[in-house]
Design a protein around this motif. Structure first.
Motif, PDB file in Angstrom:
ATOM      1  N   ASP A 101      -3.603   1.427   6.834  1.00 14.53           N
ATOM      2  CA  ASP A 101      -4.449   0.350   7.338  1.00 14.53           C
ATOM      3  C   ASP A 101      -3.908  -0.976   6.815  1.00 14.53           C
ATOM      4  O   ASP A 101      -3.718  -1.140   5.608  1.00 14.53           O
ATOM      5  CB  ASP A 101      -5.881   0.573   6.849  1.00 14.53           C
ATOM      6  N   LEU A 102      -3.657  -1.929   7.705  1.00 12.97           N
ATOM      7  CA  LEU A 102      -3.063  -3.207   7.332  1.00 12.97           C
ATOM      8  C   LEU A 102      -4.026  -4.382   7.465  1.00 12.97           C
ATOM      9  O   LEU A 102      -3.619  -5.534   7.282  1.00 12.97           O
ATOM     10  CB  LEU A 102      -1.821  -3.465   8.199  1.00 12.97           C
ATOM     11  N   LEU A 103      -5.275  -4.128   7.772  1.00 10.11           N
ATOM     12  CA  LEU A 103      -6.228  -5.210   8.043  1.00 10.11           C
ATOM     13  C   LEU A 103      -6.492  -6.104   6.834  1.00 10.11           C
ATOM     14  O   LEU A 103      -6.865  -7.266   6.999  1.00 10.11           O
ATOM     15  CB  LEU A 103      -7.550  -4.634   8.568  1.00 10.11           C
ATOM     16  N   ASP A 104      -6.287  -5.602   5.630  1.00 14.09           N
ATOM     17  CA  ASP A 104      -6.546  -6.397   4.425  1.00 14.09           C
ATOM     18  C   ASP A 104      -5.384  -7.313   4.040  1.00 14.09           C
ATOM     19  O   ASP A 104      -5.465  -8.013   3.035  1.00 14.09           O
ATOM     20  CB  ASP A 104      -6.864  -5.484   3.230  1.00 14.09           C
ATOM     21  N   TYR A 105      -4.315  -7.324   4.836  1.00 15.59           N
ATOM     22  CA  TYR A 105      -3.118  -8.085   4.473  1.00 15.59           C
ATOM     23  C   TYR A 105      -2.831  -9.163   5.517  1.00 15.59           C
ATOM     24  O   TYR A 105      -2.957  -8.922   6.712  1.00 15.59           O
ATOM     25  CB  TYR A 105      -1.895  -7.162   4.361  1.00 15.59           C
ATOM     26  N   ASP A 106      -2.432 -10.339   5.048  1.00 12.76           N
ATOM     27  CA  ASP A 106      -1.981 -11.404   5.933  1.00 12.76           C
ATOM     28  C   ASP A 106      -0.478 -11.232   6.114  1.00 12.76           C
ATOM     29  O   ASP A 106       0.316 -11.767   5.343  1.00 12.76           O
ATOM     30  CB  ASP A 106      -2.310 -12.781   5.349  1.00 12.76           C
TER      31      ASP A 106
ATOM     32  N   THR B  18       0.845  -1.191   0.000  1.00  9.17           N
ATOM     33  CA  THR B  18       0.000   0.000   0.000  1.00  9.17           C
ATOM     34  C   THR B  18       0.882   1.243   0.000  1.00  9.17           C
ATOM     35  O   THR B  18       2.091   1.157   0.199  1.00  9.17           O
ATOM     36  CB  THR B  18      -0.949   0.012   1.220  1.00  9.17           C
TER      37      THR B  18
ATOM     38  N   ALA C  73      -2.478  -4.055  12.787  1.00  8.70           N
ATOM     39  CA  ALA C  73      -3.658  -3.502  12.138  1.00  8.70           C
ATOM     40  C   ALA C  73      -3.362  -2.184  11.436  1.00  8.70           C
ATOM     41  O   ALA C  73      -4.022  -1.834  10.464  1.00  8.70           O
ATOM     42  CB  ALA C  73      -4.773  -3.297  13.167  1.00  8.70           C
ATOM     43  N   SER C  74      -2.353  -1.453  11.936  1.00  5.50           N
ATOM     44  CA  SER C  74      -2.039  -0.154  11.327  1.00  5.50           C
ATOM     45  C   SER C  74      -0.614   0.269  11.644  1.00  5.50           C
ATOM     46  O   SER C  74      -0.021  -0.171  12.623  1.00  5.50           O
ATOM     47  CB  SER C  74      -3.004   0.922  11.836  1.00  5.50           C
TER      48      SER C  74
END
Length: 173
Positions: free
Chosen positions: A60-65, A46, A148-149
């Motif tokens: 925001d990192l919630l969409d990544y494993d 991102t 998460a962020s």
């Protein structure tokens, strides 16, 4: 027929003078190289470029494993309203103070986050016209699966100006 000798790690062909050289051997070697490079690829996750001034930049990192990555690399090209130190915050942890940033953008910032089982460790460096500053840090209590962020901010009253860019990359395990 493949070559008599092979390289140590990827088992690529290494011919001797009497070995026949075949196109299929080259194709096989290229496939192995491609797979090896892809397995350790640096992937852009991102990023953002500010359209207006802001006190901080949050990713925001919630969409990544993130458990699929050994390391995260964060690249910041800051334009600030004044000389200030950058801080990094993971989730809601205490911000870690990093490098001093120059208001004119002459000093960028690169942050390496090593995703370790017991927490996050890392180092940063800030190359600039007057030399390179660097340091290390540790963030306890957060693992790759918990992230998460990420938030970058200017310490003090300075802000990031329009045009500041930030990109996050992951190094696959």
């Amino acid at each position: 027929m493949a070559s008599t000798n092979k390289t140590t790690h990827l088992r690529l062909n290494q011919w001797i003078g009497t070995d026949p050289v075949l196109r299929t051997d080259f194709n096989f070697d290229n496939s192995r190289i491609d797979a090896a490079v892809n397995a350790r690829a640096l992937v852009r996750l991102t990023g953002t470029t500010l359209a207006a001034g802001a006190a901080s930049i949050s990713l925001d990192l919630l969409d990544y494993d993130l458990t699929q990555y050994a390391e995260l690399q964060l690249y910041l090209s800051p334009l600030t309203s004044g000389a200030a130190a950058a801080t990094l915050q993971v989730n809601e942890t205490t911000p870690v103070e990093l490098a001093a940033m120059a208001a004119d953008g002459s000093r960028g910032l690169v942050i390496h986050l090593c995703l370790l089982p017991g927490g996050i460790g890392g180092w940063w460096f800030a190359p600039g016209a007057t030399g390179t500053a660097s340091g290390s840090f540790r963030i306890s209590g957060v693992t790759a699966g918990d992230m998460a962020s990420l938030t970058l901010a200017c310490a003090g009253s300075a802000i990031f100006q329009k045009g500041t860019s930030c990109s996050l990359y992951g190094v696959k395990k």
